[in-house]
Design a protein around this motif. Structure first.
Motif, PDB file in Angstrom:
ATOM      1  N   ASP A   1       0.827  -1.203   0.000  1.00 30.65           N
ATOM      2  CA  ASP A   1       0.000   0.000   0.000  1.00 30.65           C
ATOM      3  C   ASP A   1       0.863   1.255   0.000  1.00 30.65           C
ATOM      4  O   ASP A   1       0.592   2.214  -0.728  1.00 30.65           O
ATOM      5  CB  ASP A   1      -0.919   0.009   1.229  1.00 30.65           C
ATOM      6  N   LYS A   2       1.906   1.253   0.840  1.00 33.54           N
ATOM      7  CA  LYS A   2       2.789   2.411   0.978  1.00 33.54           C
ATOM      8  C   LYS A   2       4.235   1.937   1.107  1.00 33.54           C
ATOM      9  O   LYS A   2       4.497   0.773   1.435  1.00 33.54           O
ATOM     10  CB  LYS A   2       2.400   3.251   2.201  1.00 33.54           C
TER      11      LYS A   2
ATOM     12  N   CYS B   1       6.933   2.042  -7.355  1.00 32.36           N
ATOM     13  CA  CYS B   1       5.778   2.838  -6.906  1.00 32.36           C
ATOM     14  C   CYS B   1       4.909   3.253  -8.083  1.00 32.36           C
ATOM     15  O   CYS B   1       3.675   3.233  -8.003  1.00 32.36           O
ATOM     16  CB  CYS B   1       6.259   4.076  -6.149  1.00 32.36           C
ATOM     17  N   ARG B   2       5.550   3.619  -9.177  1.00 36.41           N
ATOM     18  CA  ARG B   2       4.825   4.057 -10.372  1.00 36.41           C
ATOM     19  C   ARG B   2       3.955   2.935 -10.945  1.00 36.41           C
ATOM     20  O   ARG B   2       2.774   3.147 -11.246  1.00 36.41           O
ATOM     21  CB  ARG B   2       5.824   4.533 -11.425  1.00 36.41           C
ATOM     22  N   HIS B   3       4.511   1.769 -11.090  1.00 31.37           N
ATOM     23  CA  HIS B   3       3.822   0.686 -11.789  1.00 31.37           C
ATOM     24  C   HIS B   3       2.844  -0.086 -10.902  1.00 31.37           C
ATOM     25  O   HIS B   3       2.042  -0.860 -11.421  1.00 31.37           O
ATOM     26  CB  HIS B   3       4.839  -0.276 -12.396  1.00 31.37           C
ATOM     27  N   HIS B   4       2.920   0.143  -9.591  1.00 31.29           N
ATOM     28  CA  HIS B   4       2.063  -0.650  -8.702  1.00 31.29           C
ATOM     29  C   HIS B   4       1.186   0.224  -7.814  1.00 31.29           C
ATOM     30  O   HIS B   4       0.729  -0.213  -6.770  1.00 31.29           O
ATOM     31  CB  HIS B   4       2.932  -1.615  -7.892  1.00 31.29           C
ATOM     32  N   HIS B   5       0.989   1.453  -8.246  1.00 28.42           N
ATOM     33  CA  HIS B   5      -0.036   2.332  -7.663  1.00 28.42           C
ATOM     34  C   HIS B   5       0.103   2.474  -6.144  1.00 28.42           C
ATOM     35  O   HIS B   5      -0.861   2.338  -5.402  1.00 28.42           O
ATOM     36  CB  HIS B   5      -1.429   1.820  -8.025  1.00 28.42           C
TER      37      HIS B   5
ATOM     38  N   LYS C   1       0.228   4.196  -2.715  1.00 25.87           N
ATOM     39  CA  LYS C   1      -0.561   5.332  -2.239  1.00 25.87           C
ATOM     40  C   LYS C   1       0.309   6.476  -1.719  1.00 25.87           C
ATOM     41  O   LYS C   1      -0.106   7.639  -1.753  1.00 25.87           O
ATOM     42  CB  LYS C   1      -1.508   4.875  -1.135  1.00 25.87           C
TER      43      LYS C   1
ATOM     44  N   TYR D   1       3.637  10.976 -13.105  1.00 28.74           N
ATOM     45  CA  TYR D   1       2.832   9.770 -12.885  1.00 28.74           C
ATOM     46  C   TYR D   1       1.878   9.891 -11.690  1.00 28.74           C
ATOM     47  O   TYR D   1       1.240   8.911 -11.316  1.00 28.74           O
ATOM     48  CB  TYR D   1       3.752   8.565 -12.699  1.00 28.74           C
ATOM     49  N   ASP D   2       1.813  11.065 -11.101  1.00 26.84           N
ATOM     50  CA  ASP D   2       0.888  11.302  -9.989  1.00 26.84           C
ATOM     51  C   ASP D   2       1.177  10.404  -8.787  1.00 26.84           C
ATOM     52  O   ASP D   2       0.260  10.012  -8.057  1.00 26.84           O
ATOM     53  CB  ASP D   2      -0.559  11.103 -10.457  1.00 26.84           C
ATOM     54  N   VAL D   3       2.448  10.075  -8.572  1.00 33.61           N
ATOM     55  CA  VAL D   3       2.840   9.283  -7.396  1.00 33.61           C
ATOM     56  C   VAL D   3       3.016  10.229  -6.208  1.00 33.61           C
ATOM     57  O   VAL D   3       3.873  11.119  -6.255  1.00 33.61           O
ATOM     58  CB  VAL D   3       4.164   8.534  -7.647  1.00 33.61           C
TER      59      VAL D   3
END
Length: 350
Positions: free
Chosen positions: A93-94, A129-133, A135, A185-187
């Protein structure tokens, strides 16, 4: 909540993992257990959270005997394929990225290590983080990024254009890389500039440990710049509390950000930078005196000139942390030093 904590055998990482587990999070800890300093200290930290040294091997998970929610894996951040598989298989998640090649002075002697670990390794984390969304990515920066900045106290709104060590330059690079991923990528990313962290299980290459070790073992201590330095010493529990509060407060865009007068601490992307320090700089000689008091006798001092890569003072402006997160480190230096020395006596002088 499932959280990846890199650098989990390190000083800040170990304490962070323990706090997360105590509040009920599931945690995967990652560390390569390099020999920058004594690996026995790293394994000692892991033992405190139920990881048996004999069970640790490369790229294999070890289940904690103390915490059902904790697994540890020995892995290099620079291993692109392994990091990709880790993110793909675990569903985090994080992420809290604390793994890095540390040390201002060591970066002068071994510069290539810093680029591979702190830049290449951090890129692998960003890609995960980018490819696995993910939070929220919270990562360690450093007060050393302020470099030649003579304005005190150090504010996140100030320029950090003049670092004085490669270590600091790699940490500045992390902040720039994180912003790029937040923008493209809005991360959500938050960088934390730590100020001279000390406390139980601390790093043996840092002055609090070095001074305590020398004084208790009747050796002289090296006092650089003839003792004329100030440091914003910050106790480990204060640091960890700040890390976790920031983790829970996911970075958001600043709606008031102005491209004509850009604020380095925020962005129109979900990106934030915070100082975490005690915001009460201590004279080096006063800090040594606190250690002497806790140890019970005076140190023999070897006064030396300023070392390459060092700065005269560090002083955190924590206004942003207080405003956005509602938190301010506050541990008294005398009390913190006393607890640090007591740990040293109990752990290393048994």
């Amino acid at each position: 909540m499932k959280i990846l904590v890199t650098g989990s055998a390190g000083f800040i990482g170990f304490h962070t993992v323990k706090k997360l587990l105590q509040r009920g999070d599931k945690v995967v800890g990652l560390d390569n257990i390099n020999d920058y300093y004594d690996i026995n200290l790293k394994y000692g930290r892991l033992a405190e959270i139920g990881i048996v040294r004999e069970a640790v091997d490369w790229y294999k998970f070890v289940q904690s005997s103390e915490y059902p929610g904790f697994r540890f894996i020995r892995m290099n951040l620079e291993d692109k394929q392994a990091i990709q598989m880790l993110f793909a298989n675990e569903g985090f998640d994080k992420v809290i990225n604390l793994a890095a090649q540390a040390g201002v002075r060591y970066s002068i002697q071994n510069p290539y290590t810093y680029v591979s670990s702190n830049v290449d390794g951090f890129l692998n984390i960003l890609e995960g983080c980018r490819h696995h969304h993910i939070k929220h990515l919270v990562y360690a920066s450093s007060s050393s990024v302020y470099g030649l900045n003579g304005k005190v106290s150090f504010s996140e709104h100030d320029s950090i254009a003049h670092p004085v060590s490669l270590y600091a330059a790699t940490k500045k690079s992390n902040e720039l890389m994180a912003h790029t991923y937040s923008h493209l990528y809005d991360v959500p990313t938050t960088g934390l500039r730590f100020f001279t962290v000390y406390g139980p299980w601390g790093r043996p290459d840092m002055s609090p440990f070095l001074f305590t070790d020398a004084i208790l073992n009747n050796r002289s201590i090296k006092v650089f710049n003839n003792g004329d330095m100030l440091r914003d010493f910050t106790y480990i529990d204060d640091i960890v509390e700040g890390v976790i509060r920031v983790l829970d407060n996911i970075a958001t865009p600043n709606p008031d950000w102005n491209a004509v007068t850009p604020d380095p601490a925020t962005s129109p992307a979900p990106y934030r930078i915070y100082n975490i320090g005690n915001s009460s700089p201590v004279k080096l000689m006063d800090f040594i005196q606190a250690i002497e008091l806790a140890c019970g006798h005076e140190a023999e001092k070897n006064f030396l000139p300023m070392q390459l890569g060092d700065v005269y003072q560090t002083n955190a402006d924590t206004t942003l942390l207080q405003t956005d997160i509602g938190y301010k480190p506050c541990k008294d230096i005398v009390e913190g030093v006393k607890e640090t020395v007591e740990w040293y006596k109990n752990y290393l002088l048994k």
